[in-house]
Design a protein around this motif. Structure first.
Motif, short mmCIF file in Angstrom:
data_model
loop_
_atom_site.label_atom_id
_atom_site.label_comp_id
_atom_site.label_asym_id
_atom_site.label_seq_id
_atom_site.Cartn_x
_atom_site.Cartn_y
_atom_site.Cartn_z
N MET A 1 -13.14 3.66 -1.01
CA MET A 1 -12.27 3.24 -2.10
C MET A 1 -13.08 3.14 -3.39
O MET A 1 -14.33 3.14 -3.35
N HIS A 2 -12.38 3.08 -4.53
CA HIS A 2 -13.12 2.85 -5.79
C HIS A 2 -12.23 2.18 -6.82
O HIS A 2 -10.99 2.27 -6.75
N ASP B 1 -17.70 2.78 -6.56
CA ASP B 1 -17.15 3.13 -5.24
C ASP B 1 -17.76 2.34 -4.10
O ASP B 1 -18.92 1.92 -4.15
N CYS C 1 -9.92 -3.47 -4.75
CA CYS C 1 -9.78 -2.51 -3.64
C CYS C 1 -9.35 -3.21 -2.35
O CYS C 1 -8.39 -2.79 -1.69
N TYR D 1 -5.90 -2.83 -0.15
CA TYR D 1 -5.98 -2.45 1.29
C TYR D 1 -5.25 -3.48 2.15
O TYR D 1 -4.42 -3.14 3.00
N ASN E 1 -0.65 0.96 -7.98
CA ASN E 1 -2.07 0.79 -7.61
C ASN E 1 -2.88 -0.05 -8.59
O ASN E 1 -4.10 0.04 -8.65
N GLU F 1 -8.22 2.52 -5.93
CA GLU F 1 -7.83 3.80 -5.30
C GLU F 1 -8.43 3.93 -3.90
O GLU F 1 -9.59 3.54 -3.68
N ILE F 2 -7.66 4.54 -3.02
CA ILE F 2 -8.16 4.89 -1.69
C ILE F 2 -8.43 6.39 -1.68
O ILE F 2 -7.55 7.17 -2.06
#
Ligand SMILES: N[C@H](CCC[C@H](N)C(=O)O)C(=O)O
Length: 274
Positions: free
Chosen positions: A6-7, A12, A80, A84, A113, A265-266
């Motif tokens: 993820m980042h 990241d 992140c 998740y 997101n 982001e994934i």
């Protein structure tokens, strides 16, 4: 070991969910962090981030820098892991409580997101940051490699040295960054942010992170920049912090929590062979 890559704006992380099955309990996290974060011999990341059970929050987050050191908090990582957690466990609420070494941090997962994080209040007392000065740590002179800078020290649970400059173009980040990160004034080392002011609502920032080096973005760093900028009278309450990886939106009023809003982001899911 299953993981998610993820980042947040290019900062990241390898994210490992240890909430239900703690598979890393008997691993040396510093060594594992260094191996996993290595961009040639490992997965490659700025940090290894673990989700763990917590008795006082929805879950606990631990952040291991790519050099193996453990950080108290990480702004991009908490966005992140919040995204998740909401997508994996589908809790009834999108506002979470996350236990960290910097205390309970509260992210709220928004639409598209984006995540908005109550980062808690900044820590400004020198001995708590920590920074080895007696006076208020504002515009403190520091000389490294023959160059003089003035820093303002702020902790978001992790230490930051914020340096306002006329132009970022002249900053030799790879040389000056580590020299300040490891300077004796900072007993637990420090993250370093160089800031060029566009106007009172917009700044451009370069970051040298403690234990990770130059990164594309730093959430606790962006928060520290706005706190320092407000203390110095340069910035307003709501500021766009433009980092090499993109913008974070920070809000802070004296005496209150810092709020940070940005993406999470994934990229991919994978399996790492321990
Ligand atoms: N390297 C930092 C931790 C990660 C912070 C950064 N990635 C963020 O988004 O806040 C430290 O040792 O304090």
């Amino acid at each position: 070991m299953e993981f998610l890559k993820m980042h947040g704006l290019g900062n990241d992380f390898v994210v490992v969910d240890e909430i239900t099955n703690p598979s890393l309990a008997n691993q040396s996290l510093p060594e594992l962090g260094r191996k996993i974060c290595d961009r040639r011999f490992g997965i490659g990341a700025d940090g290894l981030v673990l989700l763990l059970p917590s008795s006082k929050a929805d879950f606990r987050m631990r952040i291991i820098n790519s050099d193996g050191s453990e950080a108290e908090m990480c702004g991009n990582a908490i966005r992140c892991v919040a995204r998740y957690y909401v997508e994996k466990y589908k809790p009834t609420k999108r506002s979470l409580a996350v236990e960290t070494l910097a205390g309970i941090i509260k992210p709220e997962v928004l639409e598209n997101n984006l995540v908005r994080v109550d980062m808690g209040r900044p820590i400004l007392k020198p001995q708590e940051i920590p920074v080895a000065v007696e006076e208020e740590p504002v515009n403190i002179p520091i000389e490294v490699l023959g160059q003089k800078f003035y820093f303002t020290a702020v902790s978001m649970g992790n230490p930051h040295a914020v340096i306002f400059v006329d132009s970022l173009a002249k900053i030799e980040l790879e040389k000056i960054g580590p020299a300040i990160e490891t300077h004796p004034l900072f007993p637990r080392k420090t993250n370093v942010e160089f800031v060029e002011i566009e106007n009172s609502k917009k700044v451009k920032v370069l970051v040298w992170e403690r234990g990770a080096g130059a990164t594309l973005a730093c959430g606790t760093g962006a928060s520290a920049v706005v706190v320092a900028g407000r203390i110095l009278g340069h910035l307003t309450e709501a500021v766009e912090v433009i980092l090499p990886g993109g913008s974070l939106f920070i809000n802070w009023n004296f005496g209150e929590s810092v709020y940070m809003t940005g993406p999470a982001e994934i990229v991919f899911r994978g399996e790492y062979y321990l």
